[in-house]
Design an enzyme around this catalytic site. Structure first.
Site, mmCIF file in Angstrom:
data_model
loop_
_atom_site.group_PDB
_atom_site.id
_atom_site.type_symbol
_atom_site.label_atom_id
_atom_site.label_comp_id
_atom_site.label_asym_id
_atom_site.label_seq_id
_atom_site.Cartn_x
_atom_site.Cartn_y
_atom_site.Cartn_z
ATOM 1 N N GLY A 21 27.895 18.721 29.039
ATOM 2 C CA GLY A 21 26.974 18.077 29.955
ATOM 3 C C GLY A 21 25.587 18.271 29.359
ATOM 4 N N GLY A 32 22.769 16.855 30.389
ATOM 5 C CA GLY A 32 21.798 16.301 31.332
ATOM 6 C C GLY A 32 20.606 17.220 31.518
ATOM 7 N N GLY A 70 21.744 20.871 31.137
ATOM 8 C CA GLY A 70 22.225 21.041 29.762
ATOM 9 C C GLY A 70 21.081 21.143 28.759
ATOM 10 N N ASP A 105 28.357 15.577 25.467
ATOM 11 C CA ASP A 105 28.373 14.684 26.629
ATOM 12 C C ASP A 105 29.390 13.583 26.367
ATOM 13 O OD1 ASP A 105 27.398 13.022 29.001
ATOM 14 O OD2 ASP A 105 25.857 14.577 28.996
ATOM 15 N N ASN A 136 33.398 14.919 40.824
ATOM 16 C CA ASN A 136 33.333 16.045 39.884
ATOM 17 C C ASN A 136 34.678 16.712 39.602
ATOM 18 O OD1 ASN A 136 30.691 15.488 39.501
ATOM 19 N ND2 ASN A 136 29.873 17.229 40.616
ATOM 20 N N ILE A 189 28.871 25.394 36.235
ATOM 21 C CA ILE A 189 27.714 25.189 37.126
ATOM 22 C C ILE A 189 27.946 23.968 38.031
ATOM 23 C CG2 ILE A 189 25.208 24.820 37.231
ATOM 24 C CD1 ILE A 189 24.846 26.083 34.576
ATOM 25 N N ASN A 243 28.803 21.352 40.687
ATOM 26 C CA ASN A 243 29.038 21.487 42.133
ATOM 27 C C ASN A 243 30.180 20.604 42.621
ATOM 28 O OD1 ASN A 243 27.328 23.373 43.454
ATOM 29 N ND2 ASN A 243 25.566 22.075 43.029
ATOM 30 N N HIS A 276 28.546 29.154 47.349
ATOM 31 C CA HIS A 276 27.258 28.510 47.082
ATOM 32 C C HIS A 276 27.170 27.329 48.023
ATOM 33 C CE1 HIS A 276 23.751 27.268 44.930
ATOM 34 N NE2 HIS A 276 24.263 26.118 44.600
HETATM 35 P P1 A3D Z 1 22.785 15.583 35.122
HETATM 36 O O1 A3D Z 1 21.404 15.596 34.605
HETATM 37 O O2 A3D Z 1 23.289 14.328 35.765
HETATM 38 O O3 A3D Z 1 23.778 15.989 33.938
HETATM 39 C C1 A3D Z 1 25.156 15.930 34.049
HETATM 40 C C2 A3D Z 1 25.668 15.430 32.708
HETATM 41 O O4 A3D Z 1 27.094 15.510 32.721
HETATM 42 C C3 A3D Z 1 25.300 13.968 32.415
HETATM 43 O O5 A3D Z 1 24.595 13.879 31.192
HETATM 44 C C4 A3D Z 1 26.652 13.280 32.347
HETATM 45 O O6 A3D Z 1 26.707 12.210 31.395
HETATM 46 C C5 A3D Z 1 27.551 14.438 31.931
HETATM 47 N N1 A3D Z 1 28.970 14.170 32.160
HETATM 48 C C6 A3D Z 1 29.556 13.467 33.160
HETATM 49 N N2 A3D Z 1 30.882 13.442 32.979
HETATM 50 C C7 A3D Z 1 31.146 14.146 31.856
HETATM 51 C C8 A3D Z 1 32.324 14.484 31.154
HETATM 52 N N3 A3D Z 1 33.532 14.060 31.585
HETATM 53 N N4 A3D Z 1 32.220 15.217 30.030
HETATM 54 C C9 A3D Z 1 31.025 15.652 29.584
HETATM 55 N N5 A3D Z 1 29.870 15.360 30.206
HETATM 56 C C10 A3D Z 1 29.925 14.623 31.327
HETATM 57 O O7 A3D Z 1 23.008 16.762 36.189
HETATM 58 P P2 A3D Z 1 22.337 18.216 36.196
HETATM 59 O O8 A3D Z 1 22.312 18.738 34.823
HETATM 60 O O9 A3D Z 1 21.082 18.158 36.998
HETATM 61 O O10 A3D Z 1 23.419 18.989 37.104
HETATM 62 C C11 A3D Z 1 24.729 19.204 36.617
HETATM 63 C C12 A3D Z 1 25.637 19.769 37.695
HETATM 64 O O11 A3D Z 1 25.176 21.065 38.096
HETATM 65 C C13 A3D Z 1 25.732 18.956 38.985
HETATM 66 O O12 A3D Z 1 27.068 18.921 39.437
HETATM 67 C C14 A3D Z 1 24.873 19.745 39.969
HETATM 68 O O13 A3D Z 1 25.253 19.528 41.311
HETATM 69 C C15 A3D Z 1 25.183 21.149 39.517
HETATM 70 N N6 A3D Z 1 24.211 22.162 39.940
HETATM 71 C C16 A3D Z 1 24.719 23.357 40.391
HETATM 72 C C17 A3D Z 1 23.867 24.361 40.799
HETATM 73 C C18 A3D Z 1 24.438 25.648 41.281
HETATM 74 O O14 A3D Z 1 23.698 26.533 41.646
HETATM 75 C C19 A3D Z 1 25.879 25.854 41.332
HETATM 76 C C20 A3D Z 1 22.479 24.167 40.757
HETATM 77 C C21 A3D Z 1 21.992 22.968 40.289
HETATM 78 C C22 A3D Z 1 22.865 21.963 39.884
#
Ligand code: A3D
Length: 319
Positions: free
Chosen positions: A10, A12, A15, A34, A98, A121, A123, A178
């Site tokens: 990931g 994003g 990441g 990704d 997810n 990480i 959700n 969480h």
């Molecule tokens: P984002 O910037 O959208 O990044 C997610 C990345 O995952 C994107 O670049 C997608 O292309 C990539 N992706 C999607 N499907 C796949 C796959 N099959 N294989 C590889 N990569 C893939 O999101 P983010 O970085 O802001 O957040 C990522 C996750 O963390 C989300 O589910 C959030 O809800 C979660 N999160 C959790 C917490 C906790 O405290 C647990 C806090 C903040 C965010």
């Protein structure tokens, strides 16, 4: 000795921040992974951070990839693959999307990084880390969820702000899932070892103010989502996962609140939920079981029930 290898699945918001922090801390070589449509983003962020290295003075190889073969032999994998919450969306709404992503990533990790310490990480965290362990079949000590470090960091920030003291001198204790049912523990949170209830007695704050801070901690994720409008928090979540990765890679044996698979502790068996654990070279080396008072126990049980419900939804959609 060869450098350690850190795969970030990931590329994003979180990441990219993970890659920067892992580089700055020289934790090892970094692969940003990704899906093929975002391979350019992964490669672009890797190159951008590599170009910051001469300025910041760190050595690490940074690459972008969309082929699991490129993460082969990773020592640590941090998984953020999936979609983040949008305004008005609960963590639970994310399950359908997810769970499928975690199944795909889990298959990739099983085939290419079977010895990695995996930090999830994505959700809804407690359900997704459980699914990851199930899909990979990895030792539960090597699959852990990041949430408690972030939740307690938020609690620490709010407390330090209230008391006008350094964040370094505030420790906070958070248990449970969480989500809105997390259990920030007031009596185990301190300023330089002084428990919060004592600080109320000392006139540093009021019980009412403390209750507000606890509630703000519970709503910490939603507060950021409402402000950003385009996604969820990423700086503090990334910093939190890096603390966990560092404790593993350096065998620091830090005591951190993480989502770990319980085997009877706190009366829970077979479920991932936030508890204090020791992270060292063996992964989750110990789950620390503290005695809860009646109120904490009731809140923890509520949290367990909420996680259990999410796990059931996940099992249904993940098949
Ligand atoms: P984002 O910037 O959208 O990044 C997610 C990345 O995952 C994107 O670049 C997608 O292309 C990539 N992706 C999607 N499907 C796949 C796959 N099959 N294989 C590889 N990569 C893939 O999101 P983010 O970085 O802001 O957040 C990522 C996750 O963390 C989300 O589910 C959030 O809800 C979660 N999160 C959790 C917490 C906790 O405290 C647990 C806090 C903040 C965010």
């Amino acid at each position: 000795m060869a450098r350690k290898k850190i795969a970030l699945v990931g590329a994003g918001q979180i990441g990219g921040t993970l890659a920067l922090l892992a580089g700055l801390k020289e934790l090892g070589d970094i692969v940003l992974f990704d899906i093929p449509d975002f391979e350019g983003v992964a490669k672009g962020k890797a190159l951008d951070i590599a170009e910051a290295a001469p300025v910041e003075g760190f050595d690490a190889s940074l690459t972008g990839a969309s082929d699991y073969a490129d993460i082969a032999g990773a020592d640590v994998v941090i998984v953020t693959a999936g979609v983040p919450r949008k305004p008005g969306m609960s963590r639970d709404d994310l399950v359908g999307i997810n769970a499928k992503v975690i199944k795909a990533v889990g298959a990739g990790l099983k085939a290419h990084a079977p010895d990695a310490f995996v930090i999830v990480i994505t959700n809804p965290l407690d359900a997704m880390v459980g699914l990851m362990q199930q899909v990979t079949g990895f030792d539960p000590a090597k699959v852990v969820g990041m949430a408690g470090v972030l939740d307690s960091a938020r609690f620490r920030h709010f407390l330090a702000d209230e008391f006008k003291v350094s964040v370094e001198d505030v420790t906070a204790f958070v248990l449970g899932g969480h989500g809105d049912t997390m259990v920030p523990s007031v009596r185990y949170s301190t300023v330089a070892g002084i428990p919060l209830p004592d600080l109320v007695k000392m006139g540093w704050t009021t019980q009412e103010k403390l209750d507000q801070i606890v509630q703000r901690t519970r709503d910490g994720g939603a507060e950021i989502v409402a402000l950003l409008k385009t996604g969820s928090a990423f700086y503090a979540p990334a910093a939190s996962a890096i603390a966990m990765a560092e404790s593993y890679l350096k065998d620091k044996k830090r005591v951190l609140p993480c989502a770990a698979k319980l085997t009877g502790q706190y009366g829970v068996d077979g479920l991932y939920i936030g508890v204090p654990v020791i992270i060292g070279a063996g992964g989750v080396e110990k789950i620390i079981e503290i005695e809860l008072n009646a109120e904490e126990k009731a809140n923890f049980e509520k949290s367990v029930a909420a996680v259990q419900q999410l796990v059931e939804v996940t099992a249904k959609v993940a098949g």
